[in-house]
Design a protein around this motif. Structure first.
Motif, PDB file in Angstrom:
ATOM      1  N   LEU A  79     102.959  64.565  57.022  1.00 29.68           N
ATOM      2  CA  LEU A  79     102.500  65.943  57.185  1.00 29.68           C
ATOM      3  C   LEU A  79     103.318  66.682  58.233  1.00 29.68           C
ATOM      4  N   GLY A  80     104.359  66.004  58.754  1.00 33.72           N
ATOM      5  CA  GLY A  80     105.220  66.648  59.737  1.00 33.72           C
ATOM      6  C   GLY A  80     104.708  66.527  61.164  1.00 33.72           C
ATOM      7  N   ARG A  81     103.677  65.709  61.352  1.00 35.72           N
ATOM      8  CA  ARG A  81     103.137  65.540  62.711  1.00 35.72           C
ATOM      9  C   ARG A  81     103.983  64.522  63.466  1.00 35.72           C
ATOM     10  N   ALA A  84     104.973  58.882  67.851  1.00 37.75           N
ATOM     11  CA  ALA A  84     105.511  58.269  69.073  1.00 37.75           C
ATOM     12  C   ALA A  84     104.855  56.908  69.258  1.00 37.75           C
ATOM     13  N   PRO A  85     105.516  56.023  70.012  1.00 34.82           N
ATOM     14  CA  PRO A  85     104.897  54.725  70.292  1.00 34.82           C
ATOM     15  C   PRO A  85     103.485  54.902  70.839  1.00 34.82           C
ATOM     16  N   GLY A  86     102.574  54.054  70.376  1.00 33.75           N
ATOM     17  CA  GLY A  86     101.174  54.130  70.813  1.00 33.75           C
ATOM     18  C   GLY A  86     100.284  54.894  69.860  1.00 33.75           C
ATOM     19  N   ASP A  87     100.868  55.708  68.965  1.00 33.05           N
ATOM     20  CA  ASP A  87     100.044  56.487  68.038  1.00 33.05           C
ATOM     21  C   ASP A  87      99.363  55.571  67.015  1.00 33.05           C
ATOM     22  N   LYS A 147      99.410  59.829  60.533  1.00 31.00           N
ATOM     23  CA  LYS A 147      98.836  59.660  61.865  1.00 31.00           C
ATOM     24  C   LYS A 147      97.329  59.871  61.774  1.00 31.00           C
ATOM     25  N   LEU A 148      96.569  59.029  62.445  1.00 35.59           N
ATOM     26  CA  LEU A 148      95.116  59.205  62.464  1.00 35.59           C
ATOM     27  C   LEU A 148      94.763  60.341  63.422  1.00 35.59           C
ATOM     28  N   PRO A 149      93.998  61.318  62.941  1.00 33.24           N
ATOM     29  CA  PRO A 149      93.556  62.371  63.860  1.00 33.24           C
ATOM     30  C   PRO A 149      92.700  61.750  64.967  1.00 33.24           C
ATOM     31  N   GLU A 150      92.673  62.390  66.122  1.00 35.09           N
ATOM     32  CA  GLU A 150      91.923  61.842  67.263  1.00 35.09           C
ATOM     33  C   GLU A 150      90.452  61.625  66.954  1.00 35.09           C
ATOM     34  N   SER A 151      89.914  62.489  66.078  1.00 34.25           N
ATOM     35  CA  SER A 151      88.474  62.394  65.805  1.00 34.25           C
ATOM     36  C   SER A 151      88.144  61.330  64.768  1.00 34.25           C
ATOM     37  N   VAL A 152      89.144  60.643  64.234  1.00 34.17           N
ATOM     38  CA  VAL A 152      88.882  59.609  63.221  1.00 34.17           C
ATOM     39  C   VAL A 152      89.140  58.227  63.836  1.00 34.17           C
TER      40      VAL A 152
END
Ligand SMILES: [Zn+2]
Ligand SMILES: [Zn+2]
Length: 366
Positions: A79-81, A84-87, A147-152
Motif C-alpha cells: 500500500l506504499g506504507r 522499517a526493522p521492528g515493524d 504492515k499491520l496497523p497499530e490498532s490491529v
C-alpha cells in the motif's frame, strides 16, 4: 546464530525440529522474526498427505505475522506504507503468480496461475525458511507484504488466519444484499469469518450450523442470530427450523464452510428460489455429493459458485475491516492454544480433534 524451525518430513511422519543457519536477505528480500503462525485444517491435511504435489519435507505455516528483522532494497509495503526493522507485518502466502499466463491475464484469476507457490505448502525445505513454523521467515523478492496497523494486534489477525481471508472472500463472492438471510454451514475459522463479514456487510439474519458447542458460542459472538448443532439435530429438524425462520422460503444466501460433501446438498436444499450458494470449505478432496440438478439447481434458479484461495485484495480488505471494525472481529478469542515449536505435533492433533478452534504456533516459546 541459528534458527529453529519445525519440519514436516512427509505424510504421517512425526514433525522434527531442525536448526538452520541465520538467514540474510538477498536483494529485494525481507527477513522476519516470526511472532505467530497459524495451524489450520490445511496443515492437518498436509500431515495426512491429502494435498497433491506437496514437495516434502516442508516447513509448514502459511499465514503468519512477523516483525521485520532485516530488509534489503525494500522500502514500502504493497500500500506504499514505509517499512522499517521492528515493524509488524503479514504477507500474502501466495507467491510467484506469473502475470503472463491465461489465468493471470485473460481470466483475471491469479489464484489459478500454475506458477503460483504457497508459503508453508508448496516450497521444499531446500528452498529455505519459507514457512511460518520457524523462528525466522524469508520473504522472497516480490512477496506482497502488508504492515499491520497499530490498532490491529497480531493475535486478532492470526486468530482468524487464512480462514479470516477465505470467509471475507466467500461473503464477497456471494453478492450478499443488505437485509438478506444468510446460512453459514460450518463454524470453524472460515465459517466464523463468514458470519462476521456477513454481519458487517449488512445481513438481516444470520444462521449457522456447526459443532462443537464452543464453536457455536463463538458463532453467536461473531454475529449469528441462530446456531444449530449438527450433532444434536437431524437434517429434517434443521430444515424445519430454517424454513420457519424464513417464512417457508429458505435462505437468500448460503456459504459452505464445512468441508463435508453432504453439506452441499443440504445447503442447496435450504436455499430459496433464486438464492446464491458459495462453496468455500473444500480445500481438499473429501469425496462426492449427489444432488438432483433439476430440483436443486435448474428449477431453483440458483447461482452456485466456488471460492478457491484468496488474492491480495482479500487481505487488504480484511485488514482494513480489522482496523475499522475490530470490535466486531474479535478473532483473538478464537485462539484456543499457543504452541512453541516443540509442541507443533500436539497442535496438529488438537486441531484435528477439534479441541481448539484455532491453534497458533509461537516459535519463540520453544
Ligand atoms: Zn500466471
Ligand atoms: Zn490455513
Amino acid at each position: 546464530m541459528s534458527v529453529r524451525a519445525a519440519v514436516m518430513p512427509g505424510p504421517g511422519m512425526p514433525l522434527e525440529i531442525r536448526e538452520f543457519p541465520d538467514p540474510t536477505p538477498e536483494e529485494g528480500e525481507v527477513i522476519l522474526d516470526t511472532l505467530a503462525s497459524e495451524v489450520c485444517g490445511t496443515d492437518v491435511h498436509l500431515w495426512h498427505g491429502r494435498l497433491d504435489g506437496v514437495p516434502y519435507p516442508i516447513i509448514p505455516g502459511h499465514v503468519s505475522v512477523g516483525r521485520i528483522r532485516e530488509l534489503r532494497g525494500v522500502e514500502a509495503d504493497v500500500l506504499g506504507r514505509p517499512l522499517a526493522p521492528g515493524d509488524p507485518v503479514t504477507f500474502l502466502d501466495v507467491h510467484g503468480t506469473c502475470h503472463r499466463c491465461f489465468h493471470c491475464q485473460v481470466a483475471s484469476q491469479p489464484n489459478r496461475c500454475p506458477s503460483r507457490r504457497v508459503y508453508g505448502i508448496t516450497f521444499p525445505l531446500d528452498d529455505g525458511l519459507l514457512g511460518g513454523w520457524s523462528q525466522a521467515i524469508r520473504l522472497l523478492a516480490g512477496v506482497q507484504i502488508l504492515k499491520l496497523p497499530e490498532s490491529v494486534p497480531a493475535d486478532r489477525l492470526i486468530g482468524g488466519g487464512c480462514g479470516l481471508f477465505t470467509g471475507f472472500a466467500a461473503v464477497e463472492r456471494s453478492d450478499l444484499r443488505m437485509g438478506a438471510t444468510v446460512l453459514v454451514q460450518g463454524t470453524g475459522p472460515v465459517g466464523l469469518s463468514a458470519v462476521a463479514f456477513a454481519r458487517l456487510r449488512g445481513a438481516g439474519q444470520i444462521l449457522a450450523i456447526g459443532d462443537p458447542d464452543a464453536r457455536l458460542a463463538l458463532a453467536r459472538r461473531f454475529g449469528a442470530d441462530v446456531t444449530l448443532s449438527l450433532a444434536a439435530t437431524t437434517r429434517e429438524e434443521r430444515r424445519e427450523r430454517i424454513l420457519a425462520l424464513t417464512d417457508g422460503r429458505g435462505v437468500d444466501v448460503a456459504i459452505e464452510a464445512a468441508g463435508q460433501p453432504s453439506a452441499v446438498e443440504e445447503g442447496l436444499a435450504l436455499l430459496r428460489d433464486g438464492g446464491s450458494y458459495v462453496v468455500a470449505g473444500h480445500y481438499t478432496d473429501t469425496g462426492s455429493a449427489t444432488l438432483n440438478p433439476h430440483t436443486l439447481l435448474n428449477r431453483k434458479h440458483v447461482a452456485l459458485r466456488g471460492q478457491w484461495g484468496t488474492d491480495l485484495r482479500h487481505l487488504v480488505g480484511a485488514l482494513r475491516m480489522l482496523e475499522r471494525h475490530g470490535d466486531a472481529l474479535p478473532f483473538e478469542e478464537v485462539i484456543g492454544g499457543r504452541y512453541g515449536l516443540d509442541r507443533v505435533q500436539e497442535a496438529l492433533e488438537d486441531v484435528e480433534a477439534l479441541r481448539v478452534t484455532k491453534a497458533v504456533v509461537v516459535p519463540e516459546d520453544g
